[in-house]
Design an enzyme around this catalytic site. Structure first.
Site, PDB file in Angstrom:
ATOM      1  N   ASP A  61      14.203   7.973   7.810  1.00  0.00           N
ATOM      2  CA  ASP A  61      12.985   8.116   8.966  1.00  0.00           C
ATOM      3  C   ASP A  61      13.060   6.923  10.027  1.00  0.00           C
ATOM      4  O   ASP A  61      12.571   6.982  10.818  1.00  0.00           O
ATOM      5  CB  ASP A  61      11.896   8.216   8.310  1.00  0.00           C
TER       6      ASP A  61
ATOM      7  N   PRO B 263       8.550  -4.217   4.628  1.00  0.00           N
ATOM      8  CA  PRO B 263       8.467  -4.504   5.958  1.00  0.00           C
ATOM      9  C   PRO B 263       9.874  -5.223   6.239  1.00  0.00           C
ATOM     10  O   PRO B 263      10.526  -5.826   5.318  1.00  0.00           O
ATOM     11  CB  PRO B 263       7.613  -5.600   6.113  1.00  0.00           C
TER      12      PRO B 263
ATOM     13  N   GLU C   5      17.413   2.369  16.453  1.00  0.00           N
ATOM     14  CA  GLU C   5      16.754   3.472  16.875  1.00  0.00           C
ATOM     15  C   GLU C   5      15.900   3.370  18.199  1.00  0.00           C
ATOM     16  O   GLU C   5      15.492   4.315  18.876  1.00  0.00           O
ATOM     17  CB  GLU C   5      15.626   3.945  16.054  1.00  0.00           C
TER      18      GLU C   5
ATOM     19  N   ASN D 216      15.515  -9.742   4.100  1.00  0.00           N
ATOM     20  CA  ASN D 216      15.913  -8.310   3.776  1.00  0.00           C
ATOM     21  C   ASN D 216      16.859  -7.503   4.441  1.00  0.00           C
ATOM     22  O   ASN D 216      17.092  -6.333   4.427  1.00  0.00           O
ATOM     23  CB  ASN D 216      15.015  -7.520   3.127  1.00  0.00           C
TER      24      ASN D 216
ATOM     25  N   HIS E 105      11.556   8.666  12.888  1.00  0.00           N
ATOM     26  CA  HIS E 105      10.289   7.763  12.506  1.00  0.00           C
ATOM     27  C   HIS E 105       9.066   8.631  12.652  1.00  0.00           C
ATOM     28  O   HIS E 105       8.101   8.069  13.614  1.00  0.00           O
ATOM     29  CB  HIS E 105      10.328   6.562  13.807  1.00  0.00           C
TER      30      HIS E 105
ATOM     31  N   ARG F 131       0.798  -1.178  -0.008  1.00  0.00           N
ATOM     32  CA  ARG F 131       0.102   0.260   0.030  1.00  0.00           C
ATOM     33  C   ARG F 131       0.821   1.374  -0.061  1.00  0.00           C
ATOM     34  O   ARG F 131       0.397   2.292  -0.691  1.00  0.00           O
ATOM     35  CB  ARG F 131      -1.036   0.179   1.131  1.00  0.00           C
ATOM     36  N   ILE F 132       2.008   1.325   0.853  1.00  0.00           N
ATOM     37  CA  ILE F 132       2.709   2.581   1.014  1.00  0.00           C
ATOM     38  C   ILE F 132       3.616   2.515  -0.325  1.00  0.00           C
ATOM     39  O   ILE F 132       3.559   3.776  -1.076  1.00  0.00           O
ATOM     40  CB  ILE F 132       3.813   2.563   2.041  1.00  0.00           C
TER      41      ILE F 132
ATOM     42  N   ALA G 126      10.794   2.916   5.873  1.00  0.00           N
ATOM     43  CA  ALA G 126      10.359   1.793   6.321  1.00  0.00           C
ATOM     44  C   ALA G 126      10.754   1.089   7.433  1.00  0.00           C
ATOM     45  O   ALA G 126      10.247   1.024   8.509  1.00  0.00           O
ATOM     46  CB  ALA G 126      10.566   0.923   5.037  1.00  0.00           C
ATOM     47  N   ARG G 127      12.029   0.368   7.353  1.00  0.00           N
ATOM     48  CA  ARG G 127      12.551  -0.463   8.584  1.00  0.00           C
ATOM     49  C   ARG G 127      14.198   0.015   8.524  1.00  0.00           C
ATOM     50  O   ARG G 127      14.770  -0.370   7.486  1.00  0.00           O
ATOM     51  CB  ARG G 127      12.095  -1.652   8.481  1.00  0.00           C
TER      52      ARG G 127
END
Ligand code: COI
Length: 332
Positions: free
Chosen positions: A259, A207, A264, A212, A297, A155-156, A234-235
């Protein structure tokens, strides 16, 4: 039924109160603490737990929730990478998430950051603050001249693609699961290598999964165009931060908007009082660079998204307690 909600921020409270007034048969307890081995004891006597945190939901915490008879853990966010699913499963705790609280929130922010990098706003802000109002040498690049490679078209990723197209960029994409509509447009390349080879900008929207982890590393940076711009809303685990720093030093990577960051937790969304007090040298290294934008984030953090996170997670929690089911259950 009784639901306990952990990690509640002030900005969520009006939405929670509204939900409560629409669900007067549900007893909701609001807690500002995150869910951990100490605060878990507050969940005794509750049927459902709603939480929002980047810190892990550990086996120890899930075992305690199981022992208390908690039936469902509802996350007020999309990512489930911090949940110990084997522990949730053995305790018969269903896990729900909010799969689409606002893909546009993330997509809009990602493109905002790209535009700032392309228009050198960080450089100009520094120059202007020092009374230097000259243009040169910081001439910009236009997005409509560039090829953007979108990694993952959920979706993103798809919301980001719409915006990139609106700017007139050429968009290519890679995903293991091709979206049929995008496939018809011929947007997909067959391999990540192809995406790396062709893109001026790489926009990550995957995700975090084991496969990944550190997908952007020394080897993959070497496959990219010189001066490539990397966007990661994303991550953090998608990028090997040390490799990114090297690639920024060499100029292989020409800019980055991050972000998220692999370490983090405990750093982002905290106030350290001064730049020097930030307890992470790599974050400070990245923050000091004019061609890097690090944000804590915040891409998700809009009123639309927060309202949707609260309502969807509480609805799902209530539904699982009442019926044992919800279309927001995540199975792993
Ligand atoms: C998510 O929804 O998974 C996010 O990335 C938001 C984050 C602050 C947990």
């Amino acid at each position: 039924m009784k639901i306990i909600v952990y990690g509640v921020r002030d900005d969520e409270k009006p939405f929670l109160e509204e939900w409560e007034s629409n669900n007067q048969d549900v007893d909701v307890q609001i807690e500002s603490v995150l869910l951990d081995v100490v605060s878990v004891s507050k969940a005794e006597g509750f049927d459902g737990v709603v939480a929002f945190q980047q810190a892990p939901y550990t086996a120890e915490v899930l075992d305690r929730l199981g022992a208390f008879g908690v039936k469902v853990l509802s996350l007020r966010n999309v990512g489930v990478d911090n949940v110990d699913f084997p522990a949730a499963n053995r305790n018969n705790i269903k896990v729900t998430n909010v799969p689409a609280y606002s893909p546009q929130a993330i997509a809009e922010f990602t493109v905002t950051q790209l535009m700032q990098l392309l228009r050198n706003t960080k450089v100009f802000n520094h120059k202007i603050a020092n009374g230097d109002l000259r243009w040169a040498p910081d001439i910009a690049t236009e997005l409509n001249q560039l090829t953007v490679g979108v990694f993952a078209t959920g979706r993103i990723g798809r919301a980001a693609i719409q915006i990139y197209k609106g700017f007139g960029a050429k968009v290519i994409a890679y995903d293991i699961f091709k979206n049929p509509e995008l496939d018809k447009e011929g947007i997909y390349v067959d391999t990540p290598e192809e995406l790396y080879r062709q893109s001026d900008v790489i926009s990550l929207h995957a995700p975090a999964v084991e496969e990944n982890e550190h997908m952007l590393n020394d080897q993959t940076f070497a496959q990219m165009k010189d001066g490539v711009i990397i966007l990661n809303p994303a991550r953090g685990t998608l990028i090997d931060t040390d490799a990114l720093i090297k690639a920024l030093d060499s100029g292989k990577v020409g800019g980055a908007a991050l972000d998220v960051y692999e370490d983090e937790v405990g750093v982002f969304n905290e106030d350290f009082g001064s730049f020097d007090a930030i307890p992470d040298e790599r974050v400070k290294n990245l923050l000091k660079r004019d061609n890097v934008l690090v944000t804590p984030h915040i891409a998700f953090y809009t009123k639309t998204a927060v309202k949707s996170m609260v309502n969807t997670s509480l609805d799902a929690n209530r539904d699982v307690i009442a019926t044992g089911d919800s279309d927001k259950i995540v199975k792993k």
